[in-house]
Design a protein around this motif. Structure first.
Motif, PDB file in Angstrom:
ATOM      1  N   THR A 212       0.916  -1.135   0.115  1.00 53.21           N
ATOM      2  CA  THR A 212       0.058  -0.056  -0.204  1.00 53.21           C
ATOM      3  C   THR A 212       0.910   1.331   0.002  1.00 53.21           C
ATOM      4  O   THR A 212       1.987   1.124   0.409  1.00 53.21           O
ATOM      5  CB  THR A 212      -0.931   0.006   1.126  1.00 53.21           C
ATOM      6  N   ALA A 213       0.384   2.414  -0.280  1.00 53.65           N
ATOM      7  CA  ALA A 213       0.880   3.743  -0.102  1.00 53.65           C
ATOM      8  C   ALA A 213       0.196   4.053   1.218  1.00 53.65           C
ATOM      9  O   ALA A 213      -0.645   4.228   1.476  1.00 53.65           O
ATOM     10  CB  ALA A 213       0.416   4.750  -1.024  1.00 53.65           C
ATOM     11  N   LEU A 214       1.237   4.502   2.121  1.00 50.88           N
ATOM     12  CA  LEU A 214       1.285   5.349   3.375  1.00 50.88           C
ATOM     13  C   LEU A 214       1.193   6.687   3.129  1.00 50.88           C
ATOM     14  O   LEU A 214       2.189   7.232   2.621  1.00 50.88           O
ATOM     15  CB  LEU A 214       2.307   4.740   4.345  1.00 50.88           C
ATOM     16  N   SER A 215       0.157   7.288   3.525  1.00 56.01           N
ATOM     17  CA  SER A 215       0.021   8.786   3.387  1.00 56.01           C
ATOM     18  C   SER A 215      -0.553   9.443   4.326  1.00 56.01           C
ATOM     19  O   SER A 215      -0.492   8.912   5.546  1.00 56.01           O
ATOM     20  CB  SER A 215      -0.822   9.011   1.846  1.00 56.01           C
ATOM     21  N   GLY A 216      -1.082  10.633   4.387  1.00 54.64           N
ATOM     22  CA  GLY A 216      -1.655  11.464   5.422  1.00 54.64           C
ATOM     23  C   GLY A 216      -2.240  12.660   4.949  1.00 54.64           C
ATOM     24  O   GLY A 216      -2.318  12.874   3.636  1.00 54.64           O
ATOM     25  N   TRP A 217      -2.459  13.628   5.740  1.00 58.72           N
ATOM     26  CA  TRP A 217      -3.250  14.934   5.569  1.00 58.72           C
ATOM     27  C   TRP A 217      -2.237  15.809   5.072  1.00 58.72           C
ATOM     28  O   TRP A 217      -2.625  16.858   4.478  1.00 58.72           O
ATOM     29  CB  TRP A 217      -3.890  15.372   6.701  1.00 58.72           C
ATOM     30  N   ILE A 218      -0.853  15.634   5.210  1.00 59.66           N
ATOM     31  CA  ILE A 218      -0.012  16.737   4.506  1.00 59.66           C
ATOM     32  C   ILE A 218       0.294  15.941   3.084  1.00 59.66           C
ATOM     33  O   ILE A 218       0.801  16.849   2.260  1.00 59.66           O
ATOM     34  CB  ILE A 218       1.215  16.600   5.218  1.00 59.66           C
ATOM     35  N   LEU A 219      -0.227  15.078   2.659  1.00 55.11           N
ATOM     36  CA  LEU A 219      -0.025  14.485   1.487  1.00 55.11           C
ATOM     37  C   LEU A 219       1.201  14.121   0.983  1.00 55.11           C
ATOM     38  O   LEU A 219       1.428  13.841  -0.351  1.00 55.11           O
ATOM     39  CB  LEU A 219      -0.842  15.261   0.101  1.00 55.11           C
ATOM     40  N   ALA A 220       2.088  13.629   1.965  1.00 55.17           N
ATOM     41  CA  ALA A 220       3.272  12.911   1.354  1.00 55.17           C
ATOM     42  C   ALA A 220       3.036  11.456   1.350  1.00 55.17           C
ATOM     43  O   ALA A 220       2.080  11.027   2.138  1.00 55.17           O
ATOM     44  CB  ALA A 220       4.460  13.428   2.502  1.00 55.17           C
ATOM     45  N   SER A 221       3.786  10.778   0.761  1.00 52.52           N
ATOM     46  CA  SER A 221       3.338   9.265   0.479  1.00 52.52           C
ATOM     47  C   SER A 221       4.678   8.672   0.365  1.00 52.52           C
ATOM     48  O   SER A 221       5.681   8.941  -0.049  1.00 52.52           O
ATOM     49  CB  SER A 221       2.361   8.913  -0.359  1.00 52.52           C
ATOM     50  N   GLY A 222       4.646   7.045   0.698  1.00 54.81           N
ATOM     51  CA  GLY A 222       5.625   6.188   0.509  1.00 54.81           C
ATOM     52  C   GLY A 222       5.150   4.947   0.189  1.00 54.81           C
ATOM     53  O   GLY A 222       3.722   4.470   0.940  1.00 54.81           O
ATOM     54  N   GLY A 274      12.619  24.932   4.267  1.00 56.26           N
ATOM     55  CA  GLY A 274      12.865  24.448   2.837  1.00 56.26           C
ATOM     56  C   GLY A 274      12.891  23.109   2.921  1.00 56.26           C
ATOM     57  O   GLY A 274      12.861  22.505   1.654  1.00 56.26           O
ATOM     58  N   LEU A 275      13.281  22.417   3.967  1.00 55.86           N
ATOM     59  CA  LEU A 275      13.286  20.970   3.843  1.00 55.86           C
ATOM     60  C   LEU A 275      11.965  20.426   3.590  1.00 55.86           C
ATOM     61  O   LEU A 275      11.922  19.116   3.241  1.00 55.86           O
ATOM     62  CB  LEU A 275      13.905  20.452   5.179  1.00 55.86           C
ATOM     63  N   LEU A 276      10.799  20.810   3.895  1.00 57.78           N
ATOM     64  CA  LEU A 276       9.515  20.318   3.541  1.00 57.78           C
ATOM     65  C   LEU A 276       9.320  20.535   2.000  1.00 57.78           C
ATOM     66  O   LEU A 276       8.297  19.896   1.500  1.00 57.78           O
ATOM     67  CB  LEU A 276       8.472  21.124   4.261  1.00 57.78           C
ATOM     68  N   GLN A 277      10.218  20.989   1.178  1.00 61.99           N
ATOM     69  CA  GLN A 277      10.232  20.959  -0.266  1.00 61.99           C
ATOM     70  C   GLN A 277      10.824  19.648  -0.574  1.00 61.99           C
ATOM     71  O   GLN A 277      10.512  19.374  -1.774  1.00 61.99           O
ATOM     72  CB  GLN A 277      10.814  22.172  -0.841  1.00 61.99           C
ATOM     73  N   ASP A 278      11.530  19.044   0.143  1.00 58.75           N
ATOM     74  CA  ASP A 278      12.220  17.447  -0.137  1.00 58.75           C
ATOM     75  C   ASP A 278      11.093  16.500  -0.036  1.00 58.75           C
ATOM     76  O   ASP A 278      10.321  16.452   0.884  1.00 58.75           O
ATOM     77  CB  ASP A 278      13.353  17.413   0.694  1.00 58.75           C
ATOM     78  N   LEU A 282       9.299  15.996   3.530  1.00 62.79           N
ATOM     79  CA  LEU A 282       7.869  16.147   3.898  1.00 62.79           C
ATOM     80  C   LEU A 282       7.373  14.958   4.570  1.00 62.79           C
ATOM     81  O   LEU A 282       6.316  15.074   5.451  1.00 62.79           O
ATOM     82  CB  LEU A 282       6.943  16.552   2.541  1.00 62.79           C
ATOM     83  N   PHE A 283       7.563  13.696   4.193  1.00 63.47           N
ATOM     84  CA  PHE A 283       7.251  12.728   4.550  1.00 63.47           C
ATOM     85  C   PHE A 283       7.494  12.280   6.151  1.00 63.47           C
ATOM     86  O   PHE A 283       6.690  12.006   6.840  1.00 63.47           O
ATOM     87  CB  PHE A 283       7.913  11.401   3.805  1.00 63.47           C
ATOM     88  N   VAL A 284       8.635  12.952   6.460  1.00 64.99           N
ATOM     89  CA  VAL A 284       9.204  13.056   7.800  1.00 64.99           C
ATOM     90  C   VAL A 284       8.328  13.998   8.705  1.00 64.99           C
ATOM     91  O   VAL A 284       7.957  13.702   9.702  1.00 64.99           O
ATOM     92  CB  VAL A 284      10.784  13.434   7.832  1.00 64.99           C
ATOM     93  N   ALA A 285       7.964  15.185   8.068  1.00 58.37           N
ATOM     94  CA  ALA A 285       7.138  16.016   8.756  1.00 58.37           C
ATOM     95  C   ALA A 285       5.909  15.259   9.038  1.00 58.37           C
ATOM     96  O   ALA A 285       5.180  15.721  10.013  1.00 58.37           O
ATOM     97  CB  ALA A 285       7.126  17.487   7.775  1.00 58.37           C
ATOM     98  N   GLU A 293      -2.048  19.805   8.091  1.00 60.53           N
ATOM     99  CA  GLU A 293      -2.145  19.895   6.870  1.00 60.53           C
ATOM    100  C   GLU A 293      -0.997  20.915   6.421  1.00 60.53           C
ATOM    101  O   GLU A 293      -0.460  21.619   7.284  1.00 60.53           O
ATOM    102  CB  GLU A 293      -3.488  20.556   6.231  1.00 60.53           C
ATOM    103  N   PHE A 294      -0.592  20.834   5.133  1.00 60.41           N
ATOM    104  CA  PHE A 294       0.754  21.705   4.915  1.00 60.41           C
ATOM    105  C   PHE A 294       0.399  22.306   3.493  1.00 60.41           C
ATOM    106  O   PHE A 294      -0.156  21.930   2.675  1.00 60.41           O
ATOM    107  CB  PHE A 294       1.768  20.718   4.862  1.00 60.41           C
ATOM    108  N   TRP A 295       0.780  23.535   3.405  1.00 59.24           N
ATOM    109  CA  TRP A 295       0.797  24.310   2.013  1.00 59.24           C
ATOM    110  C   TRP A 295       2.052  25.376   2.235  1.00 59.24           C
ATOM    111  O   TRP A 295       2.574  25.655   3.222  1.00 59.24           O
ATOM    112  CB  TRP A 295      -0.379  24.826   1.709  1.00 59.24           C
ATOM    113  N   ASN A 296       2.602  25.643   0.859  1.00 65.53           N
ATOM    114  CA  ASN A 296       3.293  26.777   0.906  1.00 65.53           C
ATOM    115  C   ASN A 296       2.744  27.977   0.947  1.00 65.53           C
ATOM    116  O   ASN A 296       1.557  28.151   0.350  1.00 65.53           O
ATOM    117  CB  ASN A 296       4.346  26.790  -0.504  1.00 65.53           C
ATOM    118  N   SER A 297       3.186  29.035   1.518  1.00 66.51           N
ATOM    119  CA  SER A 297       2.756  30.283   1.588  1.00 66.51           C
ATOM    120  C   SER A 297       3.368  31.244   0.730  1.00 66.51           C
ATOM    121  O   SER A 297       2.831  32.466   0.827  1.00 66.51           O
ATOM    122  CB  SER A 297       2.539  30.979   3.120  1.00 66.51           C
ATOM    123  N   GLY A 298       4.181  31.106  -0.111  1.00 61.45           N
ATOM    124  CA  GLY A 298       4.816  31.900  -1.089  1.00 61.45           C
ATOM    125  C   GLY A 298       6.011  31.040  -1.739  1.00 61.45           C
ATOM    126  O   GLY A 298       6.196  29.693  -1.749  1.00 61.45           O
TER     127      GLY A 298
END
Length: 376
Positions: A212-222, A274-278, A282-285, A293-298
């Motif tokens: 399966t893909a493990l994901s979450g509300w930040i929408l990172a997945s593995g 900016g590590l959350l761009q990786d 993002l999966f670690v976060a 939930e996560f999003w970029n603000s700029g």
């Protein structure tokens, strides 16, 4: 004019499997045998300008339609419950069903390590395309597929009949599995989950697997394959693929209000937001803040985290992080990112997971290393 799709299927198979890219050629043979056009009905959605635009088979040439179908692309077929065939024009919303790109279907099944004769429970029938691929390889008598959406389940049944396959199809909550068909050699999910449903464990034979893909509300997945031992624990390591599946509907994020920054405590961040761009960052976060939930603000690397459960917030600005609410979201994420950096910032293949009836733990390196509990 009727167009024969045989050559297009052959070309798609070559794109996916050419150059020795796949180790199990039986899945390549299945892609070449299953007519994908039978599984996309008469319309799909195409993304454009913040909305989803329906593309209708009747409005394009047969050559153009089949070229679209046989591209290695995920075609969204439903947005917030509205099928592309029923849309009067562009719609705004989130995809709720799709025909997954064939290369991801094949990659997921390859990771599952299925063998001839295996009895498989598929979670998420969708259009039925991946179900047909399973049937071609394993035989329809070895395939059970569960679909949550009643309309999609009925449509998929028609697609599969037209393609000549008759697996066991169930309209219900795939997170509950299908006890009547147990025990299974494997569970394969074509949706993502926030945690592994216990019913999947209970319906596996000893030595059976869950992919399966493990994901979450930040929408990172593995992507992960777990193997069940004779004591009821399932363990595995993540693959390195950058894959994405839609979350299972019972695991989807609840509706949230518009985000408004609230006053809170500020300090300098110990890590670069900016590590959350990786991809792995993002999966670690997400592991550290599973209900956020996560999003970029700029465009300058600033990030925003908002916890769905508690209303807690964290956002970055000019090297500082601001936090509000009962959870210190950035503290949690920061500690996890520092642990990841301390291990050399490896990709997802360095992470593994152990699942029991009581707990579900994702760990870094080895089971005794840094670890995070999933929100079971």
């Amino acid at each position: 004019m009727t167009v024969d799709s045989t050559a297009l299927r052959r070309a798609l198979t070559e794109r996916i499997c050419g150059g020795g890219a796949r180790t199990d050629r039986a899945w390549c043979a299945a892609v070449g045998a299953v007519a994908r056009e039978l599984f996309v009905d008469t319309a799909v959605y195409r993304s454009g300008g913040g909305s989803w635009e329906p593309v209708r088979r009747a409005d394009v040439s047969e050559e153009e339609w089949l070229g679209l179908v046989y591209s290695d692309t995920t075609w969204v077929t439903q947005v917030d419950g509205t099928s592309a065939a029923d849309a009067d024009g562009p719609v705004v919303g989130s995809p709720t069903s799709s025909s997954t790109l064939p290369s991801l279907v094949v990659r997921t099944l390859e990771v599952a390590g299925l063998q001839d004769g295996d009895k498989v429970l598929e979670i998420g029938t969708g259009t039925g395309y991946s179900t047909a691929i399973l049937c071609h390889r394993l035989g329809e008598g070895n395939v059970t597929s569960v679909e949550f959406d009643a309309g999609l389940a009925a449509s998929a049944a028609g697609h599969l009949r037209a393609a000549g396959y008759g697996p066991t199809l169930v309209n219900g909550d795939g997170l509950q599995g299908h006890q009547e068909g147990a025990e299974y050699d494997a569970v394969v999910a074509t949706c993502a989950v926030r945690y592994i449903p216990r019913h999947w464990l209970w319906q596996l034979r000893d030595g059976g697997t869950i992919t399966t893909a493990l994901s979450g509300w930040i929408l990172a997945s593995g992507l992960i394959r777990l193997t069940l031992d004779d004591e009821g624990a399932a363990t595995g390591r993540f693959e390195g693929d950058r894959i994405s599946y839609m979350l299972a509907r019972p695991h989807e994020r609840p509706p949230r209000p518009m985000f408004h920054r609230l006053p809170g405590q500020s300090r300098a961040s110990r890590v670069d937001p900016g590590l959350l761009q990786d991809w792995t960052g993002l999966f670690v976060a997400q592991l550290a803040a599973p209900s956020a939930e996560f999003w970029n603000s700029g465009n300058d690397g600033r990030v925003v985290l908002a916890d769905v459960a508690t209303g807690s917030q964290a956002w970055s600005d000019a090297g500082e992080v601001h936090q509000h609410g009962p959870l210190r979201l950035w503290d949690q994420v920061e500690d996890a990112l520092l642990a990841w950096q301390g291990a050399g910032s490896p990709d997802q293949t360095a992470f593994g997971m152990t699942v029991t009836d009581e707990t579900q733990t994702v760990w870094l390196g080895e089971p005794g290393g840094p670890n995070w509990q999933l929100p079971v």
